[in-house]
Design a protein around this motif. Sequence first.
Motif, PDB file in Angstrom:
ATOM      1  N   GLN A   1       0.850  -1.181   0.000  1.00  0.00           N
ATOM      2  CA  GLN A   1       0.000   0.000   0.000  1.00  0.00           C
ATOM      3  C   GLN A   1       0.894   1.241   0.000  1.00  0.00           C
ATOM      4  OE1 GLN A   1      -3.727  -0.390   2.645  1.00  0.00           O
ATOM      5  NE2 GLN A   1      -2.148  -1.431   3.838  1.00  0.00           N
ATOM      6  N   PRO A   2       0.470   2.321  -0.633  1.00  0.00           N
ATOM      7  CA  PRO A   2       1.291   3.538  -0.614  1.00  0.00           C
ATOM      8  C   PRO A   2       1.510   4.047   0.816  1.00  0.00           C
ATOM      9  CG  PRO A   2      -0.453   3.708  -2.265  1.00  0.00           C
ATOM     10  CD  PRO A   2      -0.743   2.487  -1.456  1.00  0.00           C
TER      11      PRO A   2
ATOM     12  N   PHE B   1      -4.284   2.873  -3.244  1.00  0.00           N
ATOM     13  CA  PHE B   1      -4.866   2.309  -2.036  1.00  0.00           C
ATOM     14  C   PHE B   1      -5.921   1.277  -2.437  1.00  0.00           C
ATOM     15  CE2 PHE B   1      -3.620   6.696  -0.792  1.00  0.00           C
ATOM     16  CZ  PHE B   1      -2.691   6.365   0.200  1.00  0.00           C
ATOM     17  N   LEU B   2      -6.381   0.485  -1.486  1.00  0.00           N
ATOM     18  CA  LEU B   2      -7.363  -0.553  -1.789  1.00  0.00           C
ATOM     19  C   LEU B   2      -8.595   0.055  -2.469  1.00  0.00           C
ATOM     20  CD1 LEU B   2      -8.240  -3.550  -1.482  1.00  0.00           C
ATOM     21  CD2 LEU B   2      -9.426  -2.808   0.590  1.00  0.00           C
ATOM     22  N   SER B   3      -8.898  -0.438  -3.681  1.00  0.00           N
ATOM     23  CA  SER B   3      -9.974   0.092  -4.501  1.00  0.00           C
ATOM     24  C   SER B   3     -10.703  -1.070  -5.170  1.00  0.00           C
ATOM     25  CB  SER B   3      -9.413   1.028  -5.584  1.00  0.00           C
ATOM     26  OG  SER B   3      -8.618   2.053  -5.025  1.00  0.00           O
ATOM     27  N   SER B   4     -11.817  -0.768  -5.848  1.00  0.00           N
ATOM     28  CA  SER B   4     -12.523  -1.774  -6.627  1.00  0.00           C
ATOM     29  C   SER B   4     -12.818  -1.244  -8.018  1.00  0.00           C
ATOM     30  CB  SER B   4     -13.833  -2.186  -5.938  1.00  0.00           C
ATOM     31  OG  SER B   4     -13.578  -2.924  -4.769  1.00  0.00           O
TER      32      SER B   4
ATOM     33  N   ALA C   1      -4.433   3.992   3.625  1.00  0.00           N
ATOM     34  CA  ALA C   1      -3.834   2.678   3.826  1.00  0.00           C
ATOM     35  C   ALA C   1      -4.504   1.972   5.003  1.00  0.00           C
ATOM     36  CB  ALA C   1      -2.340   2.804   4.085  1.00  0.00           C
ATOM     37  N   LEU C   2      -4.995   0.765   4.752  1.00  0.00           N
ATOM     38  CA  LEU C   2      -5.628  -0.008   5.817  1.00  0.00           C
ATOM     39  C   LEU C   2      -4.605  -0.411   6.875  1.00  0.00           C
ATOM     40  CD1 LEU C   2      -7.926  -2.444   3.802  1.00  0.00           C
ATOM     41  CD2 LEU C   2      -8.690  -0.574   5.273  1.00  0.00           C
ATOM     42  N   PRO C   3      -4.981  -0.391   8.150  1.00  0.00           N
ATOM     43  CA  PRO C   3      -4.075  -0.863   9.201  1.00  0.00           C
ATOM     44  C   PRO C   3      -4.062  -2.375   9.268  1.00  0.00           C
ATOM     45  CG  PRO C   3      -6.165  -0.173  10.156  1.00  0.00           C
ATOM     46  CD  PRO C   3      -6.245   0.138   8.687  1.00  0.00           C
TER      47      PRO C   3
END
Length: 521
Positions: free
Chosen positions: A340-341, A442-445, A468-470
Amino acid sequence: MPVAGAGTTGSQEVLGVTPASSAPLPVVDAKTYQRQKLAAVAAPTSDRPDSTPLPSRMQTQQSVTTLFNGLDRPGSINNGSVFNPPDTIVGKSPNRIVEATNSAVRLSTNTGGTLQTLNLNAFTGAATADGLMFDPKVYYDRNATNPRFFVTALQVAGRDDANAANDVSRIWIAISRAADPASLSSGWCFYNIEGRRNVGTADASWADYPGLGAGADSFSVTTNQFRFTNRTFTFAIIRTFNKTVAENNAAACPTIPTFTFQPAAAAGDGTQFTIQPAQHYTSPSSFVNTTNPAYFLSTTSGTSTQYHVWRVRNVAGGSPTLAHLILTSTGYGIPPDSPQPGSAILVDTGDNRLLQTAGIGNTLVGTLTTVCNFTAGTANESCSMTPRVAVSADAAGGLTASIVENTFAGFTDNIFVHHNSIATNSALQSGATWEFSGSGNFLSSAAEIKNAGGAWSGVLTYAPGTCALPATAPSTTTARSGDYSGAQTDPGLSTFWLAGEQAVTISAACQWRTRIAQLVP
């Protein structure tokens, strides 16, 4: 070639009316799984059969005509608890949308207007003492005399506990009593069945990671079973129900005949893992000795070239049988986790289990995540893989099948596709949603479209991530991004409805939110 399990007859039970964050465990133990994930970063060509470079990021071609926010983590609270990951899933009737996550369900209008939201325990009436509900699946069955929504979710208690008296595993099934339910509080039939298997033995197990699909006269719920004592895999189980009886429920909730199959002979068989029932939008053909077959697909855990085709037939006749074929095609393997960035925390991309199966007539389309590589000498990525299978029968009614095509797709170097889902329309176009993450993302769809025999194209990011997810407990190095996403064909058999995830800031914390989109080819 037929293998053990062909012609297996299911044990019959009767499903009676009941008054009104869970990890997707792999076949191997946790330490072995982590070693596999680390090795996937630089898997050699022999373990990465897809070493031919894939297309670069594709251009937007299709359109999204409806788009709205779905459930999010704070909004999915269940008796004071919130869950990672979301496990988002969606179903679409003519005038209603049902979305479910860990651990809530929402009924919406076609334009995203919320009609009602309930946590899954409240929706089903399941006692919280037996566990908070997890792993929901939703399917709208258009291919029926009485079209209905199906919702299934799981409960478990007594894991990691040597006292068998504490063991609980229940599989809950909700069936709407109309095609377009008015609410979640009324107008549904609720059932719960035993999820434990091999009770009283060392293999006593609980049900995890359900699959949900339907054929012409049957619907099926599949699960992976794991030991209560140490969470090791035992068997994949197929539970098949008489759909014609189940959906004749407008006046009263019926008792439903059900049949259970345990395909593997030995516990821990990784060749029979995560069996996904086809969501048959139109019925496959009947053949000699084979009335109203329903099909399933699965993969072998780990690096393999095996694809498994399953068939249950003759459910309405009361004596269904299970058949199994193994096909060989392009290889697949465990995918590496995604960066993740601006963070050292990796996004868990899952494993190479079959994630969803869609069916139109005698054509099945599945999807899975696999290891891939765009540029020789660089680190590997994760990609989507889409086998399309044609099913048939021989002169005696025995199961036959072939893989017609098997399509890889991804974005480019350092972008990771994972947790794919898939649906198919009457033109044999496939619509999918992929989670993606990696360099600069970042997490995307994203939504994609594919014509039969063609490549995936028309990528459209409909749920962009912004943070960014922990790390997700118990890990300190990876974030759980979901175990699956949602894709289903609209009842009109042309467009697709997708449910994807994005990482966004809510209440000053980076966490998951879902987005619902209608994809128009």
